[in-house]
Enzyme design. Structure first.
Site, PDB file in Angstrom:
ATOM      1  N   HIS A  18       1.665  -9.713   4.284  1.00 55.37           N
ATOM      2  CA  HIS A  18       1.997  -8.664   3.123  1.00 55.37           C
ATOM      3  C   HIS A  18       2.317  -6.761   3.342  1.00 55.37           C
ATOM      4  O   HIS A  18       1.446  -6.631   3.096  1.00 55.37           O
ATOM      5  CB  HIS A  18       1.795  -9.364   2.029  1.00 55.37           C
ATOM      6  CG  HIS A  18       2.693  -8.800   0.597  1.00 55.37           C
ATOM      7  ND1 HIS A  18       2.019  -9.423  -0.382  1.00 55.37           N
ATOM      8  CD2 HIS A  18       2.614  -7.338   0.702  1.00 55.37           C
ATOM      9  CE1 HIS A  18       3.324  -9.202  -1.004  1.00 55.37           C
ATOM     10  NE2 HIS A  18       3.747  -7.453  -0.597  1.00 55.37           N
ATOM     11  N   HIS A  20       5.106  -3.760   3.110  1.00 54.35           N
ATOM     12  CA  HIS A  20       6.590  -3.125   3.408  1.00 54.35           C
ATOM     13  C   HIS A  20       6.970  -2.840   4.011  1.00 54.35           C
ATOM     14  O   HIS A  20       6.384  -1.377   4.408  1.00 54.35           O
ATOM     15  CB  HIS A  20       6.439  -2.902   1.728  1.00 54.35           C
ATOM     16  CG  HIS A  20       6.129  -3.570   0.374  1.00 54.35           C
ATOM     17  ND1 HIS A  20       7.260  -4.050   0.101  1.00 54.35           N
ATOM     18  CD2 HIS A  20       4.828  -4.131  -0.045  1.00 54.35           C
ATOM     19  CE1 HIS A  20       6.404  -5.622  -1.112  1.00 54.35           C
ATOM     20  NE2 HIS A  20       5.403  -5.047  -0.802  1.00 54.35           N
ATOM     21  N   LEU A  21       7.728  -2.586   4.598  1.00 51.97           N
ATOM     22  CA  LEU A  21       7.902  -1.212   5.613  1.00 51.97           C
ATOM     23  C   LEU A  21       9.301  -0.415   5.513  1.00 51.97           C
ATOM     24  O   LEU A  21       9.645   0.483   5.923  1.00 51.97           O
ATOM     25  CB  LEU A  21       8.880  -1.854   7.146  1.00 51.97           C
ATOM     26  CG  LEU A  21       7.297  -2.990   7.789  1.00 51.97           C
ATOM     27  CD1 LEU A  21       8.450  -3.305   8.948  1.00 51.97           C
ATOM     28  CD2 LEU A  21       6.337  -1.573   7.933  1.00 51.97           C
ATOM     29  N   ARG A  22       9.929  -0.734   4.593  1.00 56.64           N
ATOM     30  CA  ARG A  22      11.574  -0.484   4.446  1.00 56.64           C
ATOM     31  C   ARG A  22      12.197  -0.808   5.017  1.00 56.64           C
ATOM     32  O   ARG A  22      12.502  -0.869   6.133  1.00 56.64           O
ATOM     33  CB  ARG A  22      10.840   1.036   3.452  1.00 56.64           C
ATOM     34  CG  ARG A  22       9.692   1.147   2.355  1.00 56.64           C
ATOM     35  CD  ARG A  22      10.072   1.056   0.765  1.00 56.64           C
ATOM     36  NE  ARG A  22       8.945   0.764   0.712  1.00 56.64           N
ATOM     37  CZ  ARG A  22       8.217  -0.055  -0.953  1.00 56.64           C
ATOM     38  NH1 ARG A  22       9.075  -1.479  -0.909  1.00 56.64           N
ATOM     39  NH2 ARG A  22       7.628   0.353  -1.201  1.00 56.64           N
ATOM     40  N   ASN A  46      12.246  -7.057  -0.274  1.00 49.76           N
ATOM     41  CA  ASN A  46      12.640  -5.699  -1.350  1.00 49.76           C
ATOM     42  C   ASN A  46      13.490  -4.456  -0.748  1.00 49.76           C
ATOM     43  O   ASN A  46      12.726  -3.877  -1.308  1.00 49.76           O
ATOM     44  CB  ASN A  46      11.710  -6.085  -2.331  1.00 49.76           C
ATOM     45  CG  ASN A  46      10.067  -5.197  -2.227  1.00 49.76           C
ATOM     46  OD1 ASN A  46       9.946  -4.669  -0.806  1.00 49.76           O
ATOM     47  ND2 ASN A  46       9.877  -5.225  -3.579  1.00 49.76           N
ATOM     48  N   LYS A 104      10.019 -15.027  -0.286  1.00 53.62           N
ATOM     49  CA  LYS A 104       9.332 -14.318  -1.434  1.00 53.62           C
ATOM     50  C   LYS A 104      10.063 -14.314  -3.030  1.00 53.62           C
ATOM     51  O   LYS A 104      11.011 -14.167  -2.873  1.00 53.62           O
ATOM     52  CB  LYS A 104       9.706 -12.817  -1.155  1.00 53.62           C
ATOM     53  CG  LYS A 104       9.229 -12.243  -2.091  1.00 53.62           C
ATOM     54  CD  LYS A 104       7.310 -11.930  -2.375  1.00 53.62           C
ATOM     55  CE  LYS A 104       6.024 -11.754  -2.487  1.00 53.62           C
ATOM     56  NZ  LYS A 104       6.198 -10.139  -2.525  1.00 53.62           N
ATOM     57  N   HIS A 141       5.050 -13.500  -5.826  1.00 49.15           N
ATOM     58  CA  HIS A 141       4.186 -11.587  -7.156  1.00 49.15           C
ATOM     59  C   HIS A 141       3.701 -12.615  -7.773  1.00 49.15           C
ATOM     60  O   HIS A 141       4.602 -13.044  -8.963  1.00 49.15           O
ATOM     61  CB  HIS A 141       4.900 -11.333  -6.973  1.00 49.15           C
ATOM     62  CG  HIS A 141       4.624 -10.008  -7.602  1.00 49.15           C
ATOM     63  ND1 HIS A 141       4.392  -8.585  -7.577  1.00 49.15           N
ATOM     64  CD2 HIS A 141       4.617  -9.322  -8.758  1.00 49.15           C
ATOM     65  CE1 HIS A 141       3.609  -7.472  -8.059  1.00 49.15           C
ATOM     66  NE2 HIS A 141       3.990  -8.504  -9.365  1.00 49.15           N
ATOM     67  N   HIS A 179      -1.719 -10.751  -2.852  1.00 51.60           N
ATOM     68  CA  HIS A 179      -2.391  -9.381  -3.454  1.00 51.60           C
ATOM     69  C   HIS A 179      -3.040 -10.091  -4.854  1.00 51.60           C
ATOM     70  O   HIS A 179      -2.542  -9.465  -5.771  1.00 51.60           O
ATOM     71  CB  HIS A 179      -1.270  -8.413  -3.901  1.00 51.60           C
ATOM     72  CG  HIS A 179       0.134  -8.289  -4.604  1.00 51.60           C
ATOM     73  ND1 HIS A 179       0.498  -9.147  -5.715  1.00 51.60           N
ATOM     74  CD2 HIS A 179       1.716  -8.030  -3.919  1.00 51.60           C
ATOM     75  CE1 HIS A 179       1.271  -9.552  -5.401  1.00 51.60           C
ATOM     76  NE2 HIS A 179       2.328  -8.961  -5.090  1.00 51.60           N
ATOM     77  N   LEU A 224       1.463  -2.757  -8.623  1.00 54.61           N
ATOM     78  CA  LEU A 224       1.800  -3.286  -8.695  1.00 54.61           C
ATOM     79  C   LEU A 224       1.017  -5.047  -8.048  1.00 54.61           C
ATOM     80  O   LEU A 224       1.630  -5.196  -6.672  1.00 54.61           O
ATOM     81  CB  LEU A 224       2.510  -4.253  -9.525  1.00 54.61           C
ATOM     82  CG  LEU A 224       3.302  -2.478 -10.491  1.00 54.61           C
ATOM     83  CD1 LEU A 224       4.880  -2.411 -11.689  1.00 54.61           C
ATOM     84  CD2 LEU A 224       2.231  -3.196 -11.904  1.00 54.61           C
ATOM     85  N   ASP A 252      -0.206  -5.139   1.437  1.00 57.38           N
ATOM     86  CA  ASP A 252       0.237  -4.749   0.371  1.00 57.38           C
ATOM     87  C   ASP A 252       1.103  -3.363   0.940  1.00 57.38           C
ATOM     88  O   ASP A 252       1.095  -2.565  -0.352  1.00 57.38           O
ATOM     89  CB  ASP A 252       0.261  -5.149  -1.209  1.00 57.38           C
ATOM     90  CG  ASP A 252       1.555  -5.256  -2.261  1.00 57.38           C
ATOM     91  OD1 ASP A 252       2.381  -4.820  -1.730  1.00 57.38           O
ATOM     92  OD2 ASP A 252       1.338  -5.033  -3.078  1.00 57.38           O
ATOM     93  N   HIS A 256       6.340   4.824  -0.689  1.00 60.98           N
ATOM     94  CA  HIS A 256       7.479   5.647  -1.343  1.00 60.98           C
ATOM     95  C   HIS A 256       6.956   7.164  -1.127  1.00 60.98           C
ATOM     96  O   HIS A 256       6.103   7.603  -0.993  1.00 60.98           O
ATOM     97  CB  HIS A 256       6.777   5.605  -2.767  1.00 60.98           C
ATOM     98  CG  HIS A 256       7.125   4.439  -3.398  1.00 60.98           C
ATOM     99  ND1 HIS A 256       8.681   3.350  -3.500  1.00 60.98           N
ATOM    100  CD2 HIS A 256       5.792   3.033  -3.954  1.00 60.98           C
ATOM    101  CE1 HIS A 256       7.913   2.838  -4.243  1.00 60.98           C
ATOM    102  NE2 HIS A 256       6.937   1.860  -4.006  1.00 60.98           N
ATOM    103  N   ALA A 268       5.354   2.380  -8.361  1.00 63.65           N
ATOM    104  CA  ALA A 268       4.474   1.629  -7.234  1.00 63.65           C
ATOM    105  C   ALA A 268       3.715   1.414  -6.600  1.00 63.65           C
ATOM    106  O   ALA A 268       5.033   0.992  -5.639  1.00 63.65           O
ATOM    107  CB  ALA A 268       4.247   0.076  -8.380  1.00 63.65           C
TER     108      ALA A 268
HETATM  109  O1  DOR Z   1       2.597  -1.363  -6.090  1.00 66.68           O
HETATM  110  C1  DOR Z   1       3.774  -2.145  -5.858  1.00 66.68           C
HETATM  111  N1  DOR Z   1       4.876  -1.871  -4.797  1.00 66.68           N
HETATM  112  N2  DOR Z   1       3.612  -4.026  -5.187  1.00 66.68           N
HETATM  113  C2  DOR Z   1       4.727  -4.107  -5.586  1.00 66.68           C
HETATM  114  O2  DOR Z   1       4.151  -5.960  -5.697  1.00 66.68           O
HETATM  115  C3  DOR Z   1       6.071  -3.797  -4.682  1.00 66.68           C
HETATM  116  C4  DOR Z   1       5.652  -3.200  -4.338  1.00 66.68           C
HETATM  117  C5  DOR Z   1       6.404  -2.179  -3.437  1.00 66.68           C
HETATM  118  O3  DOR Z   1       7.631  -2.708  -2.675  1.00 66.68           O
HETATM  119  O4  DOR Z   1       6.688  -0.477  -3.806  1.00 66.68           O
HETATM  120 ZN    ZN Z   2       3.623  -5.771  -1.942  1.00 66.30          ZN
END
Ligand code: DOR
Ligand code: ZN
Length: 348
Positions: A18, A20-22, A46, A104, A141, A179, A224, A252, A256, A268
């Site tokens: 799980h 996130h690379l953006r 996302n 997802k 989620h 998560h 989150l 996860d 940011h 988050a």
């Molecule tokens: O803390 C989180 N950040 N929880 C998520 O479910 C998404 C993630 C994000 O993409 O920033």
């Molecule tokens: Zn996530």
């Protein structure tokens, strides 16, 4: 052997189930940092706009591979973002592509970039039936979005209101409860019938909700689902150290930019891709269960996803080092979890 005597650890190279690379100019740093730790990762969809089609997933996959340095064999495992309108046909395309490994579910409004998410799973039944047929897992989620439900209860309520009814309707749908953060979720996944797994992050194994408020508000511990009480953290540690093959590593890691976290309305997400394995080792060491680590980081995940277990090994040594205060993030900076703090293990 007492854990304190263990000075080196050699394990099969882990995968991150799980991540996130953006996208865009941050990909170079996020992807190359993840590739130093993991052989493969399930890549979250996302983005803005979200990755809702196989074609978009193929293009995103190419951007990730292009951003990686030449000396890595990191493999991004792509996912689709489920919407109220994802057609069953898209699931067939996803399966045929061979590059999509999950779909997802973001309940609309649950978290970062979830506005296009699902408003009611009832609208998705034909698509979920196709996923069940094709053996593509639903990555959830698992939080309800009703603002009247206390934020610390949203995961437990999700189990009763969404997960159990869905699994009654579609008992053969493969599910990853992503998560997980609560005793309720750990117990549900341990005991439930059928094909279900769960990812657990390093931050939910290492910290409880007090960490959000040590001497002031700590935005870099805000994610989150939110950190929970200590009894929940203990239940997660118990779950991941019981050699139960349903639990596997999913960081996860959710970067940011510094300014988006240190903000009147901070985003988050905890950034851990640069040191996630070391964080997991520290959590397992805390409970004297280092010998169970490899199952969780390197064996259970591929088994769940029907993928081969990695062949190569990595070595960690017991060595104190300081997590950087900040890391590059495109033209900006990202603050890693535990920035400036010491950690006891180092990946060689
Ligand atoms: O803390 C989180 N950040 N929880 C998520 O479910 C998404 C993630 C994000 O993409 O920033
Ligand atoms: Zn996530």
């Amino acid at each position: 052997m007492p854990q304190s005597n263990i000075q080196t650890l050699s394990i099969i190279q882990p995968d991150d189930w799980h991540l996130h690379l953006r996208d865009g100019d941050v990909l170079q740093s996020t992807a190359s940092q993840a590739a130093k730790q993991f052989r493969r990762a399930i890549i979250m969809p996302n983005l803005r706009p979200p990755v809702t089609t196989t074609e978009a997933a193929q293009q995103y996959r190419k951007r990730i591979l292009d951003a990686l340095p030449g000396n890595t064999n990191f493999e991004p495992l792509m996912t689709l973002y489920l919407t109220d309108n994802t057609p069953p046909e898209e699931i067939r395309k996803a399966k045929e592509s061979g590059i999509v490994h999950g779909v997802k579910l973001y309940p609309a409004g649950a978290t970062t970039n979830s506005d296009a998410g699902v408003t009611s799973l009832d609208r998705c039944i034909p698509t979920l039936e196709e996923m069940q047929k094709q053996g593509i897992p639903l990555l959830m989620h698992g939080e309800v979005t009703d603002p009247s439900i206390d934020i610390f209860d949203r995961e437990a309520v999700f189990i009763d209101k969404v997960l159990i009814p869905l699994r009654k309707k579609l008992p053969d749908l493969k599910i990853v409860f992503e998560h997980i953060t609560t005793k309720a979720a750990a117990e549900y996944v341990t005991e439930a019938d059928g094909y279900i797994g769960a990812t657990v992050t390093p931050h939910h194994l290492l910290f409880n909700r007090n960490s959000l408020f040590v001497g002031g508000i700590r935005p870099h511990y805000y994610c989150l689902p939110i950190l929970k009480r200590e009894e929940n953290r203990q239940a997660l540690l118990k779950a991941v150290t019981h050699k139960n093959s349903r639990f596997f590593a999913g960081t996860d890691s959710a970067p940011h930019a510094k300014g988006a976290k240190e903000n009147a309305c901070g985003c988050a997400g905890c950034y851990t891709a640069s040191h996630a394995i070391e964080l997991y080792v520290q959590a397992f060491e805390e409970v004297g269960e280092l010998e169970k680590l490899e199952w969780f980081t390197s064996i259970n995940g591929p088994k769940f996803y029907n993928l081969p277990v990695n062949r190569n090994k990595i070595t960690l040594v017991k060595e104190e080092w300081k997590i950087p205060d900040e890391l590059p993030f495109g033209h900006e900076k990202v603050i890693p979890l535990m920035a400036g703090e010491s950690i006891h293990w180092k990946l060689k």
